[in-house]
Structures are given as C-alpha cells and as structure tokens.
Design an enzyme around this catalytic site. Structure first.
Site, short mmCIF file in Angstrom:
data_model
loop_
_atom_site.label_atom_id
_atom_site.label_comp_id
_atom_site.label_asym_id
_atom_site.label_seq_id
_atom_site.Cartn_x
_atom_site.Cartn_y
_atom_site.Cartn_z
N HIS A 11 39.84 17.25 -40.20
CA HIS A 11 38.89 18.48 -40.41
C HIS A 11 37.47 18.24 -40.07
CE1 HIS A 11 38.49 15.81 -44.11
NE2 HIS A 11 37.20 16.31 -44.03
N HIS A 13 30.23 15.86 -41.02
CA HIS A 13 31.10 15.02 -40.77
C HIS A 13 32.26 15.33 -39.88
CE1 HIS A 13 32.91 15.30 -44.96
NE2 HIS A 13 34.11 15.08 -44.45
N GLU A 62 34.61 10.23 -41.05
CA GLU A 62 35.61 10.18 -42.15
C GLU A 62 36.88 9.51 -41.57
OE1 GLU A 62 36.39 13.39 -44.58
OE2 GLU A 62 37.07 12.26 -46.38
CO CO Z 1 35.71 15.07 -45.29
#
Ligand code: CO
Length: 134
Positions: A7, A79, A130
């Site tokens: 994502h 992120h 991440e």
């Molecule tokens: Co995230």
C-alpha cells in the site's frame, strides 16, 4: 528481498473528505473509516486493481502522524509498504547493509494484523518504508 507494493499511505487532516474525493471523483472502491486506537490513526482503505491506498487521519493524543501533518498541513505521502516473506530475515539483512530500522527492531502487529517494521526515511530516498510480512 521486497515483493509487491502492499500500500501507499497518505496522511490527511480529514479522512472523510479525502475518502469522498477517491470515491466520488476518482470512482475508487473506498472502505468505511475504521478507528485504530492502538495505532493512533483512523484509516480508510482505497482498493485499486494492483494495490491499496491508505488514508490516515490522526486519532487521539500523540498520534504517530501528528508531526508529519504539522510539517505538511495539506497532507501528503507518508509511507510506502513493501511485502516481504520473512520480516526478521529482511531486518537482519538490512541492518547488515547499514540501514536503520526504527524502534526496537522487533516487528509489531500492523493495521492489517500482520507483522510490520519501519525503516528510516533517510536511508530510502527520503521516504518512510514499511515492511509487511505476508
Ligand atoms: Co502502512
């Protein structure tokens, strides 16, 4: 090491307003807003054919995205999340390469209920990364 883009997370001041843009103007598949008090955010998931966009609004005191929004009052890219098959092996290899893992380096349970770690933006072209084990 990294696999799919899981994502892209965008921090916003008003998640309902941002969700309406994705739903009503861009015509995307948009979830209801979900309060995640353990993570200090309210989340809306936008599901695209090849990845997801997560819209994050601060929730409660000391939200991890509060400072980001002070610096970026209009919101912005917060992120990127890449998938890995073995998060501890990825962490160890990254550390061997001199990359900085945030926090104590132990994977935490992320917003999707899977183990995650965050990597220092200064080591990744100015972008918070991440890793999520899938
Ligand atoms: Co995230």
């Amino acid at each position: 090491m990294i696999g799919r883009l899981n994502h892209v997370a965008i921090a916003v001041r008003d998640v309902d307003k941002a969700a309406a843009v994705y739903r009503d103007i861009l015509g995307a598949n948009v979830s209801a807003a979900i309060a995640q008090p353990d993570h200090g955010v309210t989340t809306v998931f936008v599901t695209l054919p090849n990845t997801k966009i997560e819209l994050l609004e601060p929730l409660g005191e000391g939200s991890p995205i509060a400072k980001f929004l002070e610096r970026n009052p209009d919101g912005g890219l917060h992120h990127l999340c890449y998938e890995v098959s073995d998060i501890c092996a990825a962490r160890d290899a990254l550390r061997m390469a001199g990359m900085r893992v945030l926090g104590d380096g132990e994977p935490k349970t992320g917003a999707h209920g899977k183990p995650v770690l965050f990597l220092h933006p200064k080591d990744f072209a100015g972008t918070l990364v991440e890793l999520e084990q899938v």
